[in-house]
Design an enzyme around this catalytic site. Structure first.
Site, short mmCIF file in Angstrom:
data_model
loop_
_atom_site.label_atom_id
_atom_site.label_comp_id
_atom_site.label_asym_id
_atom_site.label_seq_id
_atom_site.Cartn_x
_atom_site.Cartn_y
_atom_site.Cartn_z
N GLY A 173 -8.59 -3.06 -0.74
CA GLY A 173 -8.67 -3.82 -1.61
C GLY A 173 -7.30 -4.47 -2.20
O GLY A 173 -6.44 -4.67 -1.22
N SER A 174 -7.25 -4.64 -3.49
CA SER A 174 -5.99 -5.62 -3.60
C SER A 174 -4.82 -4.63 -3.66
O SER A 174 -3.56 -5.31 -3.86
CB SER A 174 -5.87 -6.16 -5.05
OG SER A 174 -7.05 -6.91 -5.25
#
Length: 485
Positions: A215-216
């Site tokens: 993810g981020s």
């Protein structure tokens, strides 16, 4: 008469030589064949005929041996087994060995030739040395903080000392007690069947053997690639980033969880985790640039051992521009172990220099003499010191002004990055909550710890799952434990 005696003596000498040659042939040539015969119990009896060497954490043993009085005399015991299972693994008379128990089995069992007083001494005499001990790099306070922080969540924590690569914590939950598998009775078989059938996979070491979409948190890598390629030169200059962002060659529109991402600067986009900005940055850098940076951080390394093998983290290079955009925000086929993401944070904290992580500090004989000392590997440049300094500044902003406020520690410089990773068909699975970070105490010249935390969210809590909410407090507890020692 004398002649007959002489002939008999020569004949007896020849018989003696033949016996010696045959004994040597059986021991040295056919020995491995006999040792591997399932009907031969002597190797197993010899293997378990003496106590096994210890695995130590902070100088104290977390393993032991129990005298059963049976043919396979000594069984392995574990102090706080579930806490250290992702480090020790198990040593079972029925099911073999895993993790450190496997990687250092020769030394722990006394079979390692390095323990013999002379080369080939044990092969000739049949003598077995006392098992040696393994001193780990694990920080007991950090290990406990990670384990208790995860609680009843499924997830994992990996913590590294950036300047050396020493692994300070390696936790995976849910865990199990390795002692349940130590012997060879019916209870061991029942425990094995229960553990292997458990859908929560307690024997899976999620910290090193499970890969997740990061993810981020992968935006640290994308930001490094953009800065190294010169796609971004000013952290505070607006980027040309529409919101929503239509992925190239498609009608798919990428959006953000937060407001204000249109043309946001790299600093603002990093603090508030703007998907649109980083997807476009990845596309602008290109596949070659993104892949090179990911590889420099350790993605694609399928030979990493700590000393047991670590699953390969991946960044897919066979992608079109739309897929590259998704890959650059830690989605699509991008996958990473928690240990890999701790390596990412450690490289930033160490000024762009990376050292391979390792778990064994030294190995010692039963008498205390050192057999081998690991030490850190040569530093490898991941990015320029200038890029690392800018990334460290961005990560500090996440904690001080952005989504990572729950990782803040008074009087300590903390940098971090949150992440919430989607997965499953149509993103139907409960998201994974991520947080990567590093910390430097007020009196420290350099950061002393880098941490990665992943928490597998529950479907019932889907709307409340976030890296800042679930994972950051765990990372903070680990960092406080290291800095407080």
């Amino acid at each position: 008469m004398t002649r007959n005696i002489r002939h008999a003596a020569v004949f007896c000498a020849l018989l003696l030589v033949a016996l010696v040659v045959n004994a040597a042939r059986v021991q040295l040539v056919r020995g491995p064949e006999f040792d591997g015969n399932p009907a031969n119990r002597r190797p197993a009896i010899a293997r378990y005929g003496q106590p096994r060497g210890d695995i130590r954490v902070g100088g104290e043993p977390v393993t032991g041996s129990r005298d059963t009085g049976e043919h396979l005399r000594y069984e392995r015991t574990y102090a706080e087994g579930p806490l250290y299972a992702p480090v020790t693994g198990f040593a079972s008379q029925a099911y073999g060995t895993t993790l450190l128990e496997h990687a250092e089995d020769g030394l722990l069992s006394g079979a390692d030739p390095m323990l013999a007083p002379l080369p080939l001494w044990n092969d000739v005499t049949g003598f077995r040395n006392a098992g040696g001990s393994v001193e780990t790099t694990i920080h007991p306070g950090a290990q406990r903080a990670a384990f208790e922080g995860l609680g009843d969540h499924k997830g994992a924590v990996a913590a590294i000392e950036p300047a050396t690569g020493r692994i300070l914590a390696l936790v995976s939950t849910p865990s199990y007690d390795p002692q349940l598998l130590s012997g060879n009775g019916s209870s061991v078989r029942r425990s094995w069947e229960r553990l292997t059938a458990d859908p929560d996979k307690p024997m899976l070491n999620r910290a090193v053997r499970q890969t997740y979409p990061p993810g981020s948190t992968f935006k640290v890598v994308t930001a490094a690639a953009a800065l190294e390629a010169g796609v971004v030169s000013d952290l505070d200059a607006p980027t040309v980033s529409p919101d929503p962002y239509t992925l190239p060659g498609t009608r798919t529109r990428l959006t953000n969880e937060s407001e204000g991402c249109r043309d946001a600067s790299l600093r603002e986009a990093f603090e508030w985790s703007c998907n649109t900005v980083f997807a476009k940055l990845g596309v602008d850098v290109g596949v070659a640039g993104m892949a090179a940076t990911a590889e420099a951080f350790g993605f694609g390394d399928d030979g990493l051992r700590v000393p047991f093998p670590v699953a390969r983290s991946t960044f897919d290079t066979a992608v079109d521009r739309a897929q590259l955009g998704l890959s650059s925000i830690g989605q699509y086929n991008t996958r990473a172990t928690p240990l890999q993401m701790a390596r990412v944070a450690a490289a930033v904290a160490n000024g762009g220099q990376a050292r391979s992580p390792y778990l064994v500090e030294r190995t010692v004989r039963a008498g205390g003499a050192v057999v081998a000392t690991a030490g850190s590997s040569p530093a490898r440049e991941v990015m320029s010191p200038a890029t690392a300094a800018r990334l460290a500044e961005l990560m500090r902003g996440v904690v001080e002004n952005g989504t990572g406020a729950n990782a803040a520690i008074p009087g300590v410089v903390v940098g971090g990055k949150t992440g919430t990773a989607q997965h499953g068909v149509g993103n139907s699975g409960a998201p994974y909550a991520w947080f990567v970070s590093w910390a430097r105490g007020g009196r420290d010249a350099e950061p002393r710890v880098a941490v990665a935390v992943v928490v597998e969210g529950r479907a019932a809590d889907r709307e409340e799952i976030s890296g800042g909410g679930l994972a950051a407090p765990v990372a903070r507890a680990v960092m406080e434990a290291v800095l407080g020692s």
